[in-house]
Write a protein that holds these residues in place. Sequence first.
Motif, PDB file in Angstrom:
ATOM      1  N   UNK A   5      21.704  38.972  -1.179  1.00 39.96           N
ATOM      2  CA  UNK A   5      22.373  38.421  -2.358  1.00 39.96           C
ATOM      3  C   UNK A   5      21.734  38.966  -3.636  1.00 39.96           C
ATOM      4  N   UNK A   6      22.485  39.023  -4.729  1.00 41.80           N
ATOM      5  CA  UNK A   6      21.974  39.594  -5.974  1.00 41.80           C
ATOM      6  C   UNK A   6      21.080  38.652  -6.786  1.00 41.80           C
ATOM      7  N   UNK A   7      20.841  37.466  -6.270  1.00 43.68           N
ATOM      8  CA  UNK A   7      20.064  36.473  -7.011  1.00 43.68           C
ATOM      9  C   UNK A   7      18.584  36.855  -7.019  1.00 43.68           C
ATOM     10  N   UNK A   8      17.973  36.801  -8.195  1.00 48.87           N
ATOM     11  CA  UNK A   8      16.546  37.062  -8.354  1.00 48.87           C
ATOM     12  C   UNK A   8      15.865  35.771  -8.803  1.00 48.87           C
ATOM     13  N   UNK A   9      14.789  35.387  -8.125  1.00 50.54           N
ATOM     14  CA  UNK A   9      14.039  34.189  -8.478  1.00 50.54           C
ATOM     15  C   UNK A   9      12.682  34.539  -9.070  1.00 50.54           C
ATOM     16  N   UNK A  10      12.310  33.829 -10.137  1.00 50.62           N
ATOM     17  CA  UNK A  10      11.030  34.075 -10.805  1.00 50.62           C
ATOM     18  C   UNK A  10      10.461  32.760 -11.326  1.00 50.62           C
ATOM     19  N   UNK A  11       9.226  32.824 -11.807  1.00 54.59           N
ATOM     20  CA  UNK A  11       8.556  31.659 -12.371  1.00 54.59           C
ATOM     21  C   UNK A  11       8.139  31.953 -13.809  1.00 54.59           C
ATOM     22  N   UNK A  12       8.110  30.906 -14.606  1.00 57.05           N
ATOM     23  CA  UNK A  12       7.584  31.005 -15.966  1.00 57.05           C
ATOM     24  C   UNK A  12       6.839  29.715 -16.270  1.00 57.05           C
ATOM     25  N   UNK A  13       5.770  29.806 -17.021  1.00 54.58           N
ATOM     26  CA  UNK A  13       5.020  28.617 -17.421  1.00 54.58           C
ATOM     27  C   UNK A  13       5.445  28.197 -18.819  1.00 54.58           C
ATOM     28  N   UNK A  14       5.881  26.967 -18.931  1.00 48.35           N
ATOM     29  CA  UNK A  14       6.242  26.390 -20.233  1.00 48.35           C
ATOM     30  C   UNK A  14       5.369  25.172 -20.466  1.00 48.35           C
ATOM     31  N   UNK A  15       5.358  24.693 -21.694  1.00 47.44           N
ATOM     32  CA  UNK A  15       4.581  23.490 -22.018  1.00 47.44           C
ATOM     33  C   UNK A  15       5.539  22.361 -22.391  1.00 47.44           C
TER      34      UNK A  15
END
Length: 279
Positions: A5-15
Motif C-alpha cells: 500500500x502507498x501509506x507511509x507511517x512516521x513519528x513526530x514529537x510535539x509538545x
Amino acid sequence: MSRIEPIIGRYVTIHVGGRPHRVYFEEAGQGRPVICFHTAGADTRQWRHILNDAEITAQHRIIAVDMPWHGKSLPPEGWQTEEYLLTTEAYIEVVLAMVAALELESPVYAGCSMGGRIALQLALRHPEPFRGFIAIEASDFQPAWYDIDWFHRPDAHGGEMGAALVSANIAPQGPEAERWNTQWMFMQSGPGVFRGDLSFYTRDDSLVGRLGEIDTSARPLHIMVGEYDMTCTPEDAERTARAIPGATLALMPGIGHFPMSENPAAFRPHFIAALARMG
C-alpha cells in the motif's frame, strides 16, 4: 496478488501541556494537505480507505493522526500515575501542534465524532491555519445516554464494552467485514482511553450558544452525518448546521457514526464532494 500500500507511517514529537508527546501519523498522496482525525477510542486505521484511494490522493496529501494515547502514539511519560481525561484545550493544542510540526500550508481539517466536534471549535477559535473544515458526525454538544464509567472498570473488559456501544451506531447496510474491523479498533483501545475521550465528548466540550460566531465567509464548513447515527443524529447535525451562517450539510444514507471505516464505498462520494467544497 500481494500489494504494498502507498501509506507511509512516521513519528513526530510535539509538545502538549508543556510535555513531549511522540505522535504517529500516516500519509499518502500529494497536493492540497488534508489532516484527518479519528473518533473517540480509535486511531488512523479508520482512514485507511481514504489513504489508499488513488483518485483522492492524486490531488490531496492525506494525513491521518493517532492522537496521544491512541493507536501507535504512546501516552506521555508518567502516564501510569494519571487518569486520562481528554480536554478541549489539549485536543486543540494537539491539532495546531501537528499542523505546525508538519509545516502544513492551509490544510483542510477533517474529523469524525469527537474529531468533528473539534472541527467546530477550530472554526470558531483558531480558523487561521486552515483552508476549510469537514466536520463528520458533528454537533454542538451530545450528552451521554450511557454511563461512561462502564468503559473502564475492574469487572468489565473496557474494549469489548466500547465495541458493544459502537455496534449500536454502525449501520447494518455496511459490509460485514468492515463493520467488524471497526469494532476491532475499539476492542484494542488502551485501558481507560475510550472513557477519557467520552469525558471530553459528553462533559468537557460544548458549543451551545456559540455556533453563530463561526465565520464561514473565508473558510467553508461542511457537516456530514449518517442517517443511522444514534449518537449524533441527523437532527443534531441539522440543528448545528442551521445555527452556523453559511455552513453546508450532507445526509449520508445507510451509514452510521463511523462512515469512513464502516462503509468506505458509501462514504467515498460524500467525502469527495466535501473536498470539492473546500475551494
